[in-house]
Every structure is written in C-alpha cells, then in structure tokens.
Design a protein around this motif. Structure first.
Motif, PDB file in Angstrom:
ATOM      1  N   ALA A  62       3.085  13.066   0.395  1.00 34.19           N
ATOM      2  CA  ALA A  62       1.769  12.424   0.304  1.00 34.19           C
ATOM      3  C   ALA A  62       1.857  11.155  -0.525  1.00 34.19           C
ATOM      4  O   ALA A  62       1.242  10.145  -0.201  1.00 34.19           O
ATOM      5  N   ARG A  63       2.643  11.212  -1.603  1.00 39.37           N
ATOM      6  CA  ARG A  63       2.812  10.026  -2.440  1.00 39.37           C
ATOM      7  C   ARG A  63       3.472   8.887  -1.679  1.00 39.37           C
ATOM      8  O   ARG A  63       3.252   7.725  -1.948  1.00 39.37           O
ATOM      9  N   PHE A 137       4.485   2.697   5.443  1.00 40.34           N
ATOM     10  CA  PHE A 137       4.719   1.737   4.357  1.00 40.34           C
ATOM     11  C   PHE A 137       4.036   0.405   4.678  1.00 40.34           C
ATOM     12  O   PHE A 137       3.328  -0.170   3.857  1.00 40.34           O
ATOM     13  N   ARG A 140       0.267   0.637   4.510  1.00 42.00           N
ATOM     14  CA  ARG A 140      -0.257   0.618   3.143  1.00 42.00           C
ATOM     15  C   ARG A 140      -0.194  -0.798   2.561  1.00 42.00           C
ATOM     16  O   ARG A 140      -1.133  -1.245   1.900  1.00 42.00           O
ATOM     17  N   SER A 141       0.915  -1.500   2.830  1.00 37.64           N
ATOM     18  CA  SER A 141       1.035  -2.882   2.345  1.00 37.64           C
ATOM     19  C   SER A 141      -0.080  -3.739   2.921  1.00 37.64           C
ATOM     20  O   SER A 141      -0.713  -4.526   2.204  1.00 37.64           O
ATOM     21  N   LEU A 143      -2.967  -2.767   4.131  1.00 37.38           N
ATOM     22  CA  LEU A 143      -4.276  -2.341   3.619  1.00 37.38           C
ATOM     23  C   LEU A 143      -4.528  -2.961   2.241  1.00 37.38           C
ATOM     24  O   LEU A 143      -5.589  -3.563   2.008  1.00 37.38           O
ATOM     25  N   ILE A 144      -3.550  -2.840   1.344  1.00 38.40           N
ATOM     26  CA  ILE A 144      -3.733  -3.372  -0.014  1.00 38.40           C
ATOM     27  C   ILE A 144      -3.880  -4.894   0.025  1.00 38.40           C
ATOM     28  O   ILE A 144      -4.767  -5.465  -0.611  1.00 38.40           O
ATOM     29  N   ALA A 146      -4.881  -6.779   2.522  1.00 36.84           N
ATOM     30  CA  ALA A 146      -6.137  -7.192   3.160  1.00 36.84           C
ATOM     31  C   ALA A 146      -7.326  -6.949   2.233  1.00 36.84           C
ATOM     32  O   ALA A 146      -8.239  -7.772   2.166  1.00 36.84           O
ATOM     33  N   VAL A 147      -7.300  -5.841   1.490  1.00 36.07           N
ATOM     34  CA  VAL A 147      -8.395  -5.582   0.539  1.00 36.07           C
ATOM     35  C   VAL A 147      -8.385  -6.658  -0.551  1.00 36.07           C
ATOM     36  O   VAL A 147      -9.430  -7.185  -0.932  1.00 36.07           O
ATOM     37  N   ASN A 148      -7.193  -7.013  -1.026  1.00 39.67           N
ATOM     38  CA  ASN A 148      -7.122  -8.040  -2.062  1.00 39.67           C
ATOM     39  C   ASN A 148      -7.531  -9.419  -1.548  1.00 39.67           C
ATOM     40  O   ASN A 148      -7.908 -10.286  -2.328  1.00 39.67           O
ATOM     41  N   ARG A 155      -9.147  -1.881   6.753  1.00 35.61           N
ATOM     42  CA  ARG A 155      -8.738  -0.564   7.254  1.00 35.61           C
ATOM     43  C   ARG A 155      -8.314  -0.656   8.716  1.00 35.61           C
ATOM     44  O   ARG A 155      -7.289  -0.120   9.120  1.00 35.61           O
TER      45      ARG A 155
ATOM     46  N   THR B 358       4.827   7.271  -8.785  1.00 39.35           N
ATOM     47  CA  THR B 358       3.936   8.045  -7.921  1.00 39.35           C
ATOM     48  C   THR B 358       3.887   7.452  -6.520  1.00 39.35           C
ATOM     49  O   THR B 358       3.935   8.183  -5.526  1.00 39.35           O
ATOM     50  N   HIS B 363       3.146  -1.603  -4.566  1.00 41.43           N
ATOM     51  CA  HIS B 363       1.858  -1.156  -4.020  1.00 41.43           C
ATOM     52  C   HIS B 363       0.925  -0.738  -5.150  1.00 41.43           C
ATOM     53  O   HIS B 363      -0.262  -1.074  -5.155  1.00 41.43           O
TER      54      HIS B 363
END
Lengths: 239, 421
Positions: A62-63, A137, A140-141, A143-144, A146-148, A155, B358, B363
């Motif tokens: 999950a991490r 991976f 997630r990159s 997503l972060i 685009a949010v920033n 999303r 974590t 990220h």
C-alpha cells in the motif's frame, strides 16, 4: 453367425476392459498426485499467508502505491492473492505429474508444450508486475504534480496516465503469450488511442479559458511594447 | 555603464591563507570590485583567498589595475587578496540544490587545502550584498571564540517563509538554539567546524546519501558544542516566487534537513528547551508594508490537495490530523486558520515518514506543498488580522509550538508503530 457376433462382443469387451484396466494405475496416480498436491498447496499457502502477514506485506504494498488495505477487503488482499497463486501453481504441477503417469504419446506432447510455454508465462507475469509498479508510480507522480499546479482535473489525469501504462503493459504481455496477436494489436490501438484522445479532450476543454486568456494577452500586446498595466509583485518569498 | 575593475589580484599558486571567501552567487563586476577593495582595506594583514564562480576571470581579471605585491601590502599593514580560479567545473550540471551543495563543498575544500583559519561564503545575490558583508561575517571568527557565524537578515513579513515556518523553528526545537537562519546561505565557519564537517562527510553516511553542507552546518556545530553567533546583515534580495517550482523547492530544501535530522537523532533527542545565541551588530528596520498576499489561491490549492491527496497523506499522517485537515478544508477564507499545533505535528509526521521511507521520498516532500500553502495562507491571515508588529510575535508563538510538540516527535520517532494517535 451368432457365435461370431458373440465372439466379437467378447473381444471388444475384453479390449475395452483391458484398456480401462491399463488406465486405472494412471488414473489412480492422477488422483493421488492431485490429492497430495492439494495437501501440499494448502500447507504452502498457509505458510505463505502467515509469513506475508508477519512481514506486513499488504501495508508495504500500500505504501508503494498499490491498493491500500482499506480499499481491498480481506478476501482479495495481496497476501491472499499471493498465497492462492502459490496453491494454484502447486495444484497445476500435481495435475501435470498425474497426467504424465498415463504414459501416452499425447500426454507427453501436451506436457512438453506446456513446459515450453512456461517462459512466456513467466515473462508475461514479470511484464505485468513491473508495468503495474511503473503505472502506479507514474500515476502518483502525475497526481502530486498536477495538484501542485492547481489543476482541477488532477485525479482524472493521473488515472488516465495509469491506464495508458497498464493497457500498454497488458498488450505487451498478451503479445508475449501469443494470444490472438492480431486482435490484441487492434484492441491496443483502439484503447490507447481512445485514452489519449479522451485525455487530450478533457485537458483541452478544462484549460480552454486559460488558453483563451493567454492568447488574448499575447495578441493585445504588440511585440516590444511595455506592459500597459503595472503588475503588482507578489511579496511572498519562500527561501 | 563602465565597470570598475578589480584592484590588485594576485592570481598564483598559494599554499596557505588566513581566510577563504567563496562567492557563489551570480554577481556583477562593480560589486565584485567593491568587495575586493573592502577586503583589501582591512586593517589586519591577513592573507585572504577569494574563490568565485569563474566570472571574475573573464570580466575583470583580464585587466588588473594596480601592481601591488604581498610584501607591499604587508608593509602597509593591510590584507593581501589572492584570487583563485573557480574550483567547480560544471556550474550548470545537476539540480539547483545539487549545484549549490557542490559549490559550497568546493569552497570548503579550498579552505581545508589552504589550512585557512576561517571560511566565509556569500551566496546571496550580490545586488544587495554590501562590500563589507564578507568581513562582517568573518570577523567574529578572528576576534572571538566563535566557530559559526550565521546571518540575521532584516526581513519583511512575507519573506523567508519556508525558513520561518519550518526550518528555523524546527532546528530551534531540535537543537535548543534560537537561530534565525540556520541554513545561511551566507555564513562564516572556523577551521575547527570545517574539519568536523569534512570528517562527518567522509564518515559513514545514512543510507549512502550525501550530506548537504547547508543542512548539516548548524546541527554539526550544535552537536559538537561549538560556539555560534549571528550578525545583523540588513535586507536580502530574494528571487521572485515561482509557483510551479514550489514543490521542487520544498523537496530540495526539506530533504537534506530531514536526512540530517535522521543522522543527528541521538544528539537532538537529548536536548531540552532553547536558548538565544550571541548577536552582533544593530538590527535594520525595514518598512513593514510588504503588499498583500493572495491567500485565496493558496487555500484553493490546499482544498484541492485535501480532496486528491488523501490517500497519500493517510500513509503519513495519523487519523486525528487527517480529521483536522478535513475540517480546515471546509472553512471559508475569512475563517481559515491552521493551528500551530496542527502544523507542527504535520511537519514532525513528514519528517518521520521521510525517515521510515513510508513512500518515495520525493513524492512525500512534494505532497507536502498544499499543506505548506495552507500554513502560509493561515499565517498571512493572522498577520493581516493582528497588525504591523505581529510577525515576530506570531513566529515566536510558532517556535514555541515546535518546542512543545517535540515530545510528540520523540515518541513517534522512538515507537513509530506503537505511538500513533
């Protein structure tokens, strides 16, 4: 005449029974192999489940961006998936051993072709595994990032990129497994193109106002002309 | 405009110096010339080696004016200034943080090689660096038993927020000294501290990662019980904020700080409370009108982050903090206020998650951007509401919250699995 018919019937019954009896050891071996492999599979699956649970395998995955334990129920957690895959592999091996006990030409050919296919299956599994990790991976990159950048469709962009990579990976895996290569190529082209088009449309429509404003600003301002409106400098300094 | 040439520069192989001055920033030749003149006019007969990024070679060294030798300078009881060619070869290669670290390490290496008693580095844009900055920083090294001289800039209320909101109060709570700019970037170090830093660099590093000279500067000095001082240097010019690059800045700056925190855990876990450090010079008062800040945009960023990054934050932050953040995201701009205790816990939890790996560290640090913006927006609202003299008091309150929250950090650091409120 009747004697001849009777003889033929006896002969055929004898042949059938002889063949059936000759099959019995193989059948018994198959049943024993399946039974033993089922016991072995159950034991190995239990060991694997305990080991992975003690190693917090689900949490670790999950991490790293895989489905979190909250999302996946205990019935389909990664630990259960691994242990069940292991059990299925042992059962399959037992079945192949049992089949081989029949000692027919077709069974040996069947086993040979399955063994020759194993490297393809392993390569496809590896491709799917690596592709999944890379997809998550990158998602997630994105997503972060685009949010920033304050993109409201962050999303959607992230999911789109993830599925792009997954579709590409699945197509590569199927190509490796030599399963309907023509259909896979066509389906891949349609799916990949569809995702890219929908992403482009979504991003384009979402950024319509931004692009319009930007173009208007450029058109209104002649080259070399100083900016007419004084721009208030942002007093924020982070460093 | 005709540039003033750099006076008397002896460009030769030297084997020793009293002080090494590293000029890391981009500069113009006028300022450079004035800095050289100021160093040359020092009353002490010091041997000063100046290391720059190579610009002086092309622009000024081509036309030296005076022809003064070391002996004549010594006869006049003045400092002799030597120029050393740029020791860093590829200033454009790598990320900005890596380039900066390489430049600092190069200057330190020169100082070590020349067995200098002190080393001073100027990294601020030289537009506002007065020629005397280098000596202001270096003088306490030669006058007193000081090993690290840090700058105390005159700042407006919205300047240096990353330092004021995270780095300075975090290091104050960890190491127990109230230092305003623990990461410089302009500072002076003694030979003793330099040797300790170089020794630490060569010793076994945590997870094979390199020490960042700026991040490890103050912690090394404090853990080695060396003396610190701050010098009032006046205002510093900052580059305009690049909103798209903010997450990179956070990752570049906080990464080394959290890494160093991991290395020095035995040291900072022993420290309790905080004390002031010696301050030299007179503070410069700036006009407080620093314009207005668009807090709405930052709150929007936070709300977007709260909506989309929950799955990542949930891996880092405990449920109580996530609950607080969800409540915060529902507040209007006028009511928007992030309690200091919440912000402090967030910073501590991210530091812990960085240590535990974590999630991917890049990220992790980048996902902190919306939370940082929420703090900035809250700070801007607080400062706006409470008047002119409030920024210092507001930041002092934050620093105290960091100190109070340290027990939470220590507990989570020691028992990350067991202690999860």
């Amino acid at each position: 005449m009747w004697q001849q018919v009777k003889q033929a019937l006896v002969d055929s019954t004898t042949r059938f029974l002889t063949r059936f009896v000759s099959l019995l050891p193989g059948l018994a071996a198959l049943i024993v192999a399946l039974f033993l492999s089922a016991i072995l599979a159950w034991i190995l699956a239990a060991i694997a489940r305990r080991l992975l649970t003690s190693l917090h395998f689900d949490e670790r995955l999950a991490r790293r961006g895989f489905a979190s334990p909250a999302e996946s129920s205990p019935m389909n957690s990664p630990t259960r998936l691994v242990s069940r895959s292991l059990a299925a592999l042992v059962l399959l091996s037992g079945f192949l051993i049992g089949i081989a006990a029949f000692d027919f030409q077709w069974t040996s050919l069947f086993i040979q072709s399955i063994i020759a296919y194993i490297p393809n299956v392993l390569a496809a599994c590896l491709l799917l595994f690596v592709g999944n990790i890379v997809a998550r991976f990158i998602a997630r990159s994105v997503l972060i990032g685009a949010v920033n950048l304050n993109l409201q469709y962050a999303r959607f962009l992230s999911i789109g990129i993830k599925w792009l990579v997954i579709v590409l990976t699945v197509a590569m895996a199927l190509e490796h497994l030599k399963i309907a290569p023509g259909v896979v190529e066509l389906a891949f082209g349609i799916l990949f193109g569809g995702i890219v088009l929908s992403l482009a449309l979504a991003v384009g429509l979402g950024s319509k106002e931004f692009v319009t404003k930007s173009l208007e600003r450029d058109v209104q301002k002649a080259p070399g002309e100083p900016r007419s409106e004084p721009v208030e400098e942002d007093p924020l300094r982070h460093l | 405009m005709e540039t003033e040439a750099i006076p008397q520069l002896v460009q030769e192989q030297i084997d020793s110096a009293d002080l090494v001055v590293g000029l890391i920033a981009q500069f113009d030749s006028d300022i450079l010339a004035k800095t050289y003149s100021a160093l040359q006019a020092l009353p002490d007969p010091l041997r000063i080696a100046v290391v720059d990024n190579g610009q002086a070679e092309s622009e000024a060294l081509a036309k030296p004016l005076a022809d003064e030798t070391e002996s004549t300078a010594a006869a006049k009881n003045r400092a002799t200034v030597f120029h050393l060619a740029s020791p860093w070869t590829k200033p454009e290669a790598g990320a900005p943080g890596v380039r900066m670290a390489a430049a600092y390490e190069s200057v330190f290496a020169v100082a070590e090689k020349l067995k200098a008693r002190g080393c001073c580095v100027i990294a601020s844009s030289l537009e506002n660096v007065t020629p005397g900055w280098a000596w202001q920083l270096a003088e306490p090294l030669f006058q007193g038993e000081v090993d690290l001289v840090l700058p105390h800039y005159a700042r407006r209320k919205f300047e240096g927020l990353l330092n004021n909101g995270i780095i300075a109060p975090l290091l104050r709570a960890l190491y127990g000294k109230r230092v305003n700019n623990p990461m410089g970037p302009d500072f002076a170090v003694s030979q003793r501290l330099l040797q300790k830093m170089l020794a630490a660099k060569t010793s076994r590093s945590v997870n094979g990662s390199r020490r960042h000279p700026l991040a490890s500067l103050t912690p090394t000095a404090l853990c080695e019980n060396l003396q610190l001082a701050e010098v009032h240097l006046g205002p510093r010019i900052y580059a305009p904020v690049d909103w798209t690059g903010l997450s990179s800045v956070l990752a570049d700056v906080l990464g080394p700080v959290f890494l160093d925190m991991e290395r020095n855990a035995p040291c900072w876990q022993r420290t309790r409370a905080s004390a002031t450090v010696r301050t030299i010079g007179e503070p410069v008062i700036l006009d407080t009108d620093a314009g207005s800040v668009e807090a709405a945009r930052m709150v929007e960023s936070f709300q977007l982050g709260n909506r989309e990054l929950q799955e990542i934050w949930a891996l880092v932050l405990p449920p109580s903090t996530l609950f607080e953040l969800r409540k915060l995201a529902r507040l209007s701009l006028e009511q928007f206020h992030m309690p200091d205790e919440l912000w402090v816990r967030i910073v501590y939890d991210f530091a812990l998650a960085h240590r535990l790996r974590t999630i991917n560290r890049d990220h992790l640090l980048r996902s902190m951007t919306p939370l940082y913006l929420a703090w900035v927006a809250s700070y801007a609202q607080d400062v706006k509401a409470s008047g002119v003299a409030s920024p210092e008091r507001r930041l002092e309150r934050l620093s105290v919250a960091y100190e109070v929250g340290k027990s939470y950090l220590v507990s989570r650091w020691r028992w990350p699995d067991r202690f999860n409120p």
